[in-house]
Design an enzyme around this catalytic site. Structure first.
Site, short mmCIF file in Angstrom:
data_model
loop_
_atom_site.label_atom_id
_atom_site.label_comp_id
_atom_site.label_asym_id
_atom_site.label_seq_id
_atom_site.Cartn_x
_atom_site.Cartn_y
_atom_site.Cartn_z
N VAL A 1 0.82 -1.26 -0.11
CA VAL A 1 -0.16 -0.03 -0.04
C VAL A 1 0.97 1.04 0.16
CG1 VAL A 1 -1.64 1.17 1.39
CG2 VAL A 1 -1.83 -1.40 1.24
N PRO A 2 1.16 1.80 -1.28
CA PRO A 2 2.44 2.50 -1.26
C PRO A 2 2.33 3.91 -0.74
CG PRO A 2 1.05 2.32 -3.42
CD PRO A 2 0.56 1.35 -2.49
N CYS A 3 2.36 4.07 0.54
CA CYS A 3 2.30 5.49 1.00
C CYS A 3 3.73 6.21 0.83
CB CYS A 3 2.22 5.41 2.60
SG CYS A 3 3.44 4.16 3.28
N HIS A 4 4.50 5.54 0.45
CA HIS A 4 5.92 6.13 -0.11
C HIS A 4 5.77 7.10 -1.40
CE1 HIS A 4 6.01 2.48 -2.25
NE2 HIS A 4 6.60 2.84 -3.29
N ARG A 5 4.80 6.89 -1.99
CA ARG A 5 4.39 7.75 -3.47
C ARG A 5 3.77 8.82 -3.25
NH1 ARG A 5 2.21 2.36 -6.62
NH2 ARG A 5 4.22 1.25 -6.80
#
Length: 181
Positions: free
Chosen positions: A140-144
């Site tokens: 769940v790409p919160c880094h994006r």
């Protein structure tokens, strides 16, 4: 009385540190966290499922999730796209986490854009808090999600990991896109 859910944990060495991968018996990811921040992951699990709301057991490659994570770090970015996830959290948090999975690999958006995407344009700070509470990092790409000015802001695993993940994805997804900040 319902049986206490069993969660299965495996650990994976990556180029940017060891990752804990936690899945349930149905094969849904419940948490993915850097082991140097694993205490936060356990706090989140207790907050979402209760102090004694789960049993955590060591396992090898629960539901193939460790294999998928290993493939992602080896450059097969799509390997994690369809991993099933299940989270606690509020409905608002889950709406943010669902929207995170819609951000294309190699793309970054601002917190404001994420708030707009979930139909809550004035909830930028709440979106930031939900993003920070995401229990299933990388998948769940919160880094994006980045600052409105393009800066790399807030990542539970640390800014250097965020920078690495974005560069890793950009190099494979869209080599012509420059890394922001």
């Amino acid at each position: 009385m319902a049986e206490t859910p069993r969660l299965f944990i495996d650990r994976l060495d990556t180029p940017i540190g060891e990752l804990a991968v936690i899945a349930d018996a149905a094969g849904c990811l419940r948490a993915v966290e850097w082991t140097d921040h694993e205490a936060a992951s356990h706090r989140a699990l207790r907050r979402h499922y209760g102090e004694h709301g789960y049993v955590l057991t060591s396992a090898t490659d629960p539901a193939g999730s460790t294999t998928a994570m290993r493939a992602y770090f080896a450059g097969r970015l799509e390997a994690i796209d369809n991993l099933p996830v299940a989270t606690g959290g509020t409905e608002f948090q889950r709406s943010v986490w669902r929207a995170l999975r819609d951000i294309s690999c190699g793309e970054t958006i601002s917190y404001g854009e994420l708030a707009r995407r979930i139909g809550r344009p004035a909830a930028v700070r709440a979106v930031g808090l939900a993003n920070g509470a995401n229990p299933i990092g990388v998948v769940v790409p919160c880094h994006r999600v980045i600052g409105a000015d393009g800066s790399l802001t807030g990542y539970g695993g640390g800014i250097e990991r965020k920078r690495w993940l974005l560069a890793h994805e950009r190099a494979r997804a869209s080599p012509e896109l420059p890394l922001t900040a």
